[in-house]
Design an enzyme around this catalytic site. Sequence first.
Site, PDB file in Angstrom:
ATOM      1  N   GLU A 116       0.832  -1.210   0.000  1.00 57.22           N
ATOM      2  CA  GLU A 116       0.000   0.000   0.000  1.00 57.22           C
ATOM      3  C   GLU A 116       0.867   1.260   0.000  1.00 57.22           C
ATOM      4  OE1 GLU A 116      -3.244   0.499   2.662  1.00 57.22           O
ATOM      5  OE2 GLU A 116      -3.759  -1.643   2.668  1.00 57.22           O
ATOM      6  N   SER A 175       4.250 -20.461  -1.853  1.00 58.88           N
ATOM      7  CA  SER A 175       4.136 -21.905  -1.686  1.00 58.88           C
ATOM      8  C   SER A 175       3.529 -22.505  -2.935  1.00 58.88           C
ATOM      9  CB  SER A 175       3.243 -22.288  -0.488  1.00 58.88           C
ATOM     10  OG  SER A 175       3.677 -21.674   0.689  1.00 58.88           O
ATOM     11  N   ASP A 216      -6.037  -9.828   1.135  1.00 58.40           N
ATOM     12  CA  ASP A 216      -5.717  -8.469   1.566  1.00 58.40           C
ATOM     13  C   ASP A 216      -6.213  -8.286   2.994  1.00 58.40           C
ATOM     14  OD1 ASP A 216      -5.112  -5.849   1.871  1.00 58.40           O
ATOM     15  OD2 ASP A 216      -6.303  -5.100   0.200  1.00 58.40           O
ATOM     16  N   ASP A 263      -4.780  -3.041   6.054  1.00 53.88           N
ATOM     17  CA  ASP A 263      -5.066  -1.727   5.476  1.00 53.88           C
ATOM     18  C   ASP A 263      -4.383  -0.658   6.320  1.00 53.88           C
ATOM     19  OD1 ASP A 263      -6.564  -2.589   3.362  1.00 53.88           O
ATOM     20  OD2 ASP A 263      -8.479  -1.809   4.078  1.00 53.88           O
TER      21      ASP A 263
END
Length: 823
Positions: free
Chosen positions: A195, A263, A335, A338
Amino acid sequence: MVLAFRWLLRLFTGLVVLGVVALLLAYWILTRSLPDYNENFTLSGVEQPVEIVRNNNNVPHIFAKTEADAFYALGFVHAQDRLWQMTMLRRTAQGRLSELFGTRTVKIDELMRRLDLYTLAKTSVEVQDDRTKAALAAYSSGVNAWIEQVNSGARGRGAPEFFFFSNEIAAWSPADCLAIQKLMALQLSSHLESEVQRAQLSLILPPERLRDLLADDPNPAVAALPDYASLMPGPMPAANPRKLAYLDDPLSPFHSAAFAGASNAWAAVPKRSAAGGSLLANDPHLQLTAPSFWYLARLQLPTGGVIGGTIPGMPIVLVGRSDKLGWGLTSSYLDDQDVVIEKINPANPEEYLTPEGPKPFITRRTIITVKDAPPVTITQRWSESGPILPGSHYDLQSVTPAGHVAALEWTALSDKDTSMTAAVRLMTSASVDEAIEAGRLFIAPSQNLMLADQNGIALQLIGAMPARDPGHRTQGRMPAPGWEGKNRWTGMLPYEDNPRFVNPGSGLLGNTNNKIIDRPFPLHVSFDWGDTQRIQRWLALMKTREVHTRESFIEAQLDTVDPTARNLLPLIGADLWFTGDAAPEGTPERQRQTALKLMAEWNGEMNEHLPEPLIAEEWLRVLQDRLLRDEIGPMADKFTHIEPLFVERVFRNEGGASVWCDVIQSAPVETCTDIARSSLDEALLNLSEKYGPNIESWRWGDAHQAAHDHPVLGDVPVLRYFVNIRQSTSGGDTTLMRGRTKGDGAEPFLNVHAGAYRGVYDFADPDSSVFIISTGQSGHPLSRFYDDQSELWRRGEYIPMSLDPALARAAAVGDAWLTPAPP
């Protein structure tokens, strides 16, 4: 003269003898901490006799009559082999490294204290179910039983490292286990840094060029984000990106986004298996260290035997199998973080602004003890979104206006984290359906859970998914104003919204950290994925066979063909192949022609014995730096690895992206062919200076060495030769057998992040399943089990994964009993 010579000879001989005696004494002291795997113990805390059979690879097979005793014994063997590693993980989570390492680790401790993961772990102990609480308590008792043995039996302080640092070891507790699990979540998270980076670049680049560099997975387009500067009041700070040293310290859990979790995992239903049983392969990728983060173990529980990879410090088989179920993990790239920019109340700096009016920060002071330096006192502050992070961390100051601070929303910042309960339930599940239901309680780190039982397969995203307002100004892709309520999370989505795939019609499931679902925001899972390349190679390999075997899954796991090189080299060299007149031997033109001829005949295999991978990687590295540095200046330092989608967009001129090839600072208009040619010349010059002028003698493996380095002693002269493990390896950044390169510094192609655990499970014949870790079971450098698996790992070999007690006892290196102490 003769007399003087005799005395000098006697003195020299005496010094040699004293040196030898000192070395022998040091060796004897250090070997005191090597456990005797045949030694029996009478201990309080164990309920009934427990047998621990260590097979010939020192994998403990724990045979206990009760679940509590099995976890007790697991804690005991973890502490026997990895006590130093466990205490270091705990200190890291607690923010107490500076007590040992001084000012070097203050920044690490400061950020850990601000996140306050250890306090959250202590609170989360109470929300585990009774079975998990019992497991945590029994495991902690087992660890403490070995610590007591070390203290009472003069066992070399428990590990050689304790002779260099404080040997005070606090008792292990259930909270320590949960703190290490949260530490794993930290190591696997990258969205905070992403971000900040996107916001920094949006202040430099126009939107169309930002889309070139931070390209989305080439699927349906995402609506354009607002200009970051327009979101924030007042002028933005001057751009001054800095290299943050604490991100790269071997002791730091805060690694750059380039080394976020990765992975591979794939599975096949019985009808796609030649032997008629489900198949599953998994290789989680973590930082390479000595010893490995992984520790192999087998537990005999009331529900049956389980075997696989454990993390010392936690009472669970994190990846592995039972007779009925196999499970593997890959990073989901959900996600789950934030950055929220909080506006400080101008009338009261102890408050921040919200749509409901000013609210006070929650504050608390904490003291960091620093070895050989004054203690450091910091004030922890939290808003309703999460902890306030200083601008010096993650370069947040570059995107935070004056009068504002940055807060972090993150799923791992839960004080009611039931992930450990979920892991215990998963380990004892008897079917895919049970395992999926166990995943309901996972909070963090979010993972893709790959499952296989006797009848079918599934892929389930586990971990809490944040619920965002559809009107969120940046959709969680850049920091957003907290004083606008719609930019904060509104809770968590129901588990049913987590992506799930069960027994697909194709009969195959796979994940390489690639995009798994295409849903519109806010159900999108993520905009940033960990892979767009390896998945191409996996699909190609899976399509070559109608049915698969254990061997074909192993072949895919060890595949070293690089789809990035195969895709990009024909593009960047399109106007260079077989062009120009023959050049004299020894000239740069001749060297370029030789390199191009080699690569024109190369199939993209990143074999350690070939020069082509080295040429290709250096060419792409120089090329990308030339494209970026002219446009974004010092920000180019943050792009330490090839961005395949960016380079492809530039050389295909998608959306006018070829403008990156023109050097702004020069008068001529450079083409992409010009940049490709000059980059190749520079790359060959760099390689010639390091490896000599003879291209055919260059070897990828000389540069791409697996660096299993000791996090503490790995940089100490002389000692590093005893504690570090270095090996020539094949593979690369985007091969299925991934060997993520360091990316910068004097050795940019060191292999530092790879599949340190590999497992392949075949339910047609479960005892033919296999696994391997990257070093060995022991954390003691003088143990023969410190690195005994490393060469097998390098060569792509495995050891058996059997639940048969007779096979465990065959050629066992130890058979010990833990017996209850009399009342």
